[in-house]
Design an enzyme around this catalytic site. Structure first.
Site, PDB file in Angstrom:
ATOM      1  N   ASP A  33       0.844  -1.195   0.000  1.00 38.21           N
ATOM      2  CA  ASP A  33       0.000   0.000   0.000  1.00 38.21           C
ATOM      3  C   ASP A  33       0.879   1.244   0.000  1.00 38.21           C
ATOM      4  OD1 ASP A  33      -2.289   1.849   0.926  1.00 38.21           O
ATOM      5  OD2 ASP A  33      -3.267  -0.104   0.875  1.00 38.21           O
ATOM      6  N   HIS A  91      -3.574   6.057   3.749  1.00 41.69           N
ATOM      7  CA  HIS A  91      -4.388   4.933   3.301  1.00 41.69           C
ATOM      8  C   HIS A  91      -3.885   3.606   3.871  1.00 41.69           C
ATOM      9  CE1 HIS A  91      -5.792   1.864   0.378  1.00 41.69           C
ATOM     10  NE2 HIS A  91      -6.867   2.623   0.288  1.00 41.69           N
ATOM     11  N   SER A 125     -11.329  -0.487  -0.283  1.00 42.12           N
ATOM     12  CA  SER A 125     -10.004  -0.650   0.332  1.00 42.12           C
ATOM     13  C   SER A 125     -10.100  -1.130   1.766  1.00 42.12           C
ATOM     14  CB  SER A 125      -9.248   0.681   0.311  1.00 42.12           C
ATOM     15  OG  SER A 125      -8.606   0.892  -0.908  1.00 42.12           O
TER      16      SER A 125
END
Length: 981
Positions: free
Chosen positions: A136, A169, A315
């Site tokens: 990620d 994220h 996600s």
């Protein structure tokens, strides 16, 4: 530096693109460009796989852009040729992928839904270790939730061992894993995406290889993008071949996953997202590769700076599944990936259609009733009180109960039973037929030798409706009075399927037939109603839905429209949604009342709006297309607009003038009444955006009180800062298009006035539906015998004409005069020039009297083009096709629009579109150009690289160039508690 300068100068972009210019408002493809051109001075990388004889192994290398010779599409894949490609096994674009988050919201609910804590507590004394790799944007390594859970990782962006997160994220994803698993499930942070949330396949693949080599048991991939990548696919296969479980998020485009990667890969576990109401999140992708679903709306987890926040996106559904897989693996490290996946799919609450479906997969994970080693029988699902629409998928585990009976009771009445005939995990579909819509006491019993040895009780509410809608304004205040219009889009047409109003509790209920999701390409809902029209804080929601269920309409994908003080005369806005390349004209107009200096909120998309208001004694209208996202600031529509003027002597003869945007071969539903006549006075003054319009002009027949009228049409391209004069003609002239290759004589006849307005061959009666033809096309033989034609309507795109086609059957061979017979009505209204053509019928069809040479598709054209969402691709068809005889060519297309030999295509969606353009000379010759259009908004540049599978730290991509953030995220800080049924 010299090379960087060279790259920036050529503006090369290769996400499957071929030669085209990008301008501020459109893209123009020019065959003089031999390479791939895009905007912003950014270039993508091309990567090749080759065998290094010295090291005796495969390696990957980026290709210098000056060596790219040709790019084309072959067998639905991109083919890249370079000057010397013999050494490469394959060459492909180095695609850019993006993270799958939407926005920040607030609402806790996911922990109780998944019940991962039940499994985690059961395994708390397990001493084994399982590793989950998070490929990620990295992880905040000092975060209090994560710092004791992390093992060594790697940063493939900055090329060091500290995979620290600069986006947030990856930290949010890792926090979900940490919060739902015990401490002996470790997290391996791998940074393969930049601070903007983008990562190349070449770098992402490195992260996957690294995770496998460093011992990961599960790899979480919360990213994706358009376009298949063999390079990334090989990395995923490498993981699967080494018995590593790979989990990917489905994506947030409300689209089929088939065009996205890695979500389209069926061998990995692909996760869609559900909301608090057990329905698919409206942003979530769907499709045949979906395996399972998990909470993805309003997920609470770790964020940067040692904080916590709420975010939404697929996600954040995938790490719940990664956590579940890690826990199942932890229970028994000897379990194979197939065994683990089978167990995972059994511990789900079935949602949507019974059993597997392509929206929810096998259902939403729920480990409330996890079967421990000492259990011989247990109901796995349902685990708590549920609402149903007639069926329940009962999932259970059985060990040693072959021949025993499972009995099902409603309010103490036996309704069904099942004899156990196999051990292990099983399911049974229980149907409720002819039952009253209400709540029941539901009991499940296991009976052995007439003795109840297991019992499970819960409440079941049998629902009258299978779909409900809940709606909120921009402040997350619940809306009590609203309307839902449900449209089905198929090909180029939309149809109102249902109109539903909210009840006294502020919920709109309806029953949707599951078949409509198969009958139509897309189901779209549009919100309306009086409260929406008058309350400025209520958005106009325009959402795609892919299943029945509980639909939660919240403002997480909204654009704003601001009107400058100079526009204070504007009092209303009418919205016509643009969805899936088609502009819907709602059966009931969607209108917003404007309040001074306050914004209007509308779902993102390049929708068409019509603005109304009085100015200097006249009612003015403006037609305007929204940019699709962010803020639309309208300060002076007069400045760039086209003013429509009129040159008409007797307005009493004309009842209406109207104009509509032309988009993708379909007239945009949002038209504008460009003029209406009342007592000889023109009612409207109009301004429109520049663009292509089709104007419709209606002329009364029989005086101003008549309900009958003729209708003309005229297509014009309007430029900014100009006036367009609408003229009506006094003369008519006909022309013919003869189809020489059809099996029977066939003609398209056109009648137009001196301003090229084309007359429809029928008059309309607004009080009746009766029609009457104005003329007929005939063949007159040498003896003067008239052979009348049969006529049929032809579709909108046939040769670019919206007219009738005229045929003759069983007509003798011979010489004829092709002519037109006009009605007395037209003769009395217009001066007519009647053109005739001498023709020959041979073998039952028109004879060309010479050998025809077909048009061809030019060999030097590119077959793949790139355009950003909300931009327009323009393609000169004279540079696509060539006809040696210089015949005029007529075109048919499956998508887009053609005007003056220019092909136009525009969409708001990220997608890969197949375009077929057929050129026909009507003399028996035709050819078809098969093109690809990639609509994608990720643009990035890569430098040269050379990598292999063993030396991770030294040969990495040097990512010196960062891209600007192309997405506008609206971060909201407050989300109030949602509905309680």
């Amino acid at each position: 530096m010299k090379k960087n300068k060279y790259i920036n100068l050529i503006l090369l972009f290769i996400c499957t693109i071929c030669a085209l210019y990008l301008f501020e408002s459109n893209i123009y493809a020019d065959d003089s460009l031999q390479k791939i051109i895009t905007d912003d001075g950014k270039t993508d990388s091309v990567i090749g796989k080759y065998f290094d004889n010295d090291d005796n192994k495969f390696k990957y290398k980026s290709i210098n852009i000056k060596d790219i010779d040709k790019i084309s599409f072959k067998d639905n894949n991109i083919s890249i040729q370079i000057n010397n490609d013999n050494q490469y096994e394959y060459i492909q674009p180095d695609y850019k992928r993006k993270i799958h988050n939407i926005t920040k919201l607030k609402n806790e609910w996911s922990t109780n839904k998944t019940a991962l804590n039940v499994l985690s507590n059961y395994l708390k004394d397990n001493q084994d270790e399982v590793i989950v790799a998070v490929v990620d944007t990295g992880v905040e390594i000092t975060h209090e939730l994560l710092k004791d859970r992390l093992i060594s990782g790697y940063d493939f962006i900055d090329h060091d061992d500290i995979a620290n997160d600069k986006n947030g994220h990856g930290t949010h994803v890792a926090g979900i894993v940490a919060a739902n698993t015990p401490e002996n499930i470790k997290i391996m942070p791998i940074r393969a995406m930049d601070k903007y949330g983008y990562g190349y396949d070449s770098v992402l693949a490195l992260g996957v290889y690294y995770a496998v080599k460093q011992g990961a048991d599960v790899i979480n991939l919360s990213f994706g993008g358009i376009g298949y990548s063999k390079y990334l696919d090989e990395a995923l296969n490498y993981a699967l071949d080494n018995n590593v479980l790979v989990v990917a998020s489905a994506g947030n485009d409300s689209e089929d996953v088939s065009k996205f990667f890695p979500a389209s890969k069926e061998e990995i576990i692909v996760v869609s997202s559900i909301n608090e109401l057990n329905d698919i999140s409206l942003f979530s992708n769907y499709g045949n590769s979906i395996d399972i679903c998990a909470p993805g709306s309003s997920i609470y987890s770790s964020s940067l700076d040692n904080q916590y926040s709420y975010m939404s996106g697929t996600s954040f559904a995938s790490p719940f599944i990664s956590s579940a897989l890690a826990l199942i693996k932890l229970e028994d490290k000897n379990r194979s990936p197939k065994e683990i996946e089978k167990i995972l799919k059994m511990y789900t609450d079935d949602l949507g259609n019974e059993g597997y479906d392509n929206v929810f997969g096998y259902g939403s994970i729920n480990f409330t009733n996890y079967v421990t080693a000492d259990k011989s029988f247990k109901i796995i699902s349902p685990t708590s009180d549920i609402d149903i629409n007639g069926k329940i998928n009962i999932k259970y585990f059985s060990n040693g109960h072959i021949g025993d009976i499972i009995k099902f009771y409603l309010d103490n009445k036996l309704i069904d039973q099942k004899v156990i005939d196999s051990e292990g995990y099983n399911n049974y579909i229980l149907q409720f037929e002819d039952k009253e819509f209400k709540a029941y006491n539901f009991r499940i019993e296991l009976v052995h030798n007439n003795k109840v040895i297991y019992e499970n009780k819960l409440k079941v509410k049998l629902l009258e409706y299978n779909t409900s809608f809940y709606m909120y304004d921009v402040n997350y205040k619940k809306i009590d009075d609203f309307e839902i219009q449900i449209y089905g889009i198929k090909d180029k047409n939309s149809k109102l399927v249902q109109r539903v109003n909210s009840n006294e509790n502020g919920i709109a209920y309806t029953n949707l037939d599951e078949d409509i999701f198969r009958l139509y390409d897309r189901i779209v809902i549009i919100t309306g109603g009086k409260q929406i029209s008058e309350n400025i804080d209520i958005p106009i929601y325009i959402k795609t839905i892919v299943s029945c269920g509980n639909k939660l309409l919240i403002p997480n994908n909204i654009q704003t429209v601001y009107l400058d003080e100079k526009m204070k005369n504007i009092r209303e806005i009418t919205i016509n949604p643009f969805v899936n390349n088609y502009t819907i004209q709602p059966n009931n107009s969607i209108v917003k009342i404007i309040e001074s200096e306050k914004p209007v909120y509308i779902e993102c998309g390049s929708h068409v709006i019509k603005l109304h208001g009085w100015h200097s004694g006249s009612f003015e209208q403006y037609l305007y297309r929204l940019k699709g996202h962010g803020i639309n600031y309208i300060d002076d529509l007069h400045k760039d607009s086209v003013k429509l003027t009129y040159n008409i002597n007797n307005l009493d003869d004309y009842i209406c003038f109207s104009g509509s945007f032309v988009t993708n071969s379909k007239i945009a539903g949002c038209g504008i009444d460009t003029g209406c006549s009342f007592d000889g006075n023109l009612y409207f003054i109009n301004y429109v955006n520049p663009g292509i319009y089709e104007f419709s002009i209606k002329r009364r027949i029989g005086g101003k009180d008549s309900t009958k009228y003729l209708r003309f049409r005229n297509t014009k391209k309007l430029k900014s800062n100009q006036e367009h004069n609408i003229n009506v003609g006094k003369k008519l002239e006909n022309s013919f298009l003869i189809n020489y290759y059809n099996d029977i004589p066939q003609v398209i006849a056109i009648v137009n006035d001196e301003y090229n307005s084309i007359l429809y061959n029928q008059y309309y009666d607004s009080m009746k539906l009766g029609l009457e033809y104005f003329y007929n096309v005939v063949l007159v033989d040498e003896k003067g015998v008239i052979h009348y034609s049969d006529c049929d309507f032809i579709n909108d795109d046939y040769y670019g004409y919206k007219e009738m086609i005229y045929n003759w059957s069983n007509i003798p061979d011979g010489n004829y005069t092709l002519k037109m017979i006009y009605s007395n009505l037209l003769k009395n209204l217009y001066d007519i020039k009647a053109n005739e053509i001498k023709v020959t019928i041979k073998n039952g069809k028109f004879d060309l009297n010479k050998q025809n040479e077909s048009p061809i598709v030019r060999t030097d054209i590119n077959t793949c083009y790139k355009v950003k969402p909300f931009k327009t691709l323009k393609l000169d068809l004279k540079k696509v096709f060539n006809d040696k005889e210089n015949d005029k060519l007529y075109y048919t297309i499956n998508k887009g629009y053609i005007y003056n030999n220019i092909y136009y295509y525009r969409t708001a969606e990220n997608e890969l579109t197949d375009i077929k353009i057929t050129a026909n000379d009507l003399k028996g010759g035709s050819c078809t150009a098969n093109l690809k259009i990639i609509t994608e908004d990720t643009i990035q540049m890569n430098q040269d690289m050379e990598i292999d599978f063993t030396d991770w730290a030294e040969k990495q991509l040097d990512n010196e160039f960062s891209m600007k953030n192309n997405f506008i995220f609206r971060f909201l800080n407050d989300f109030k508690e949602v509905i309680n049924n």
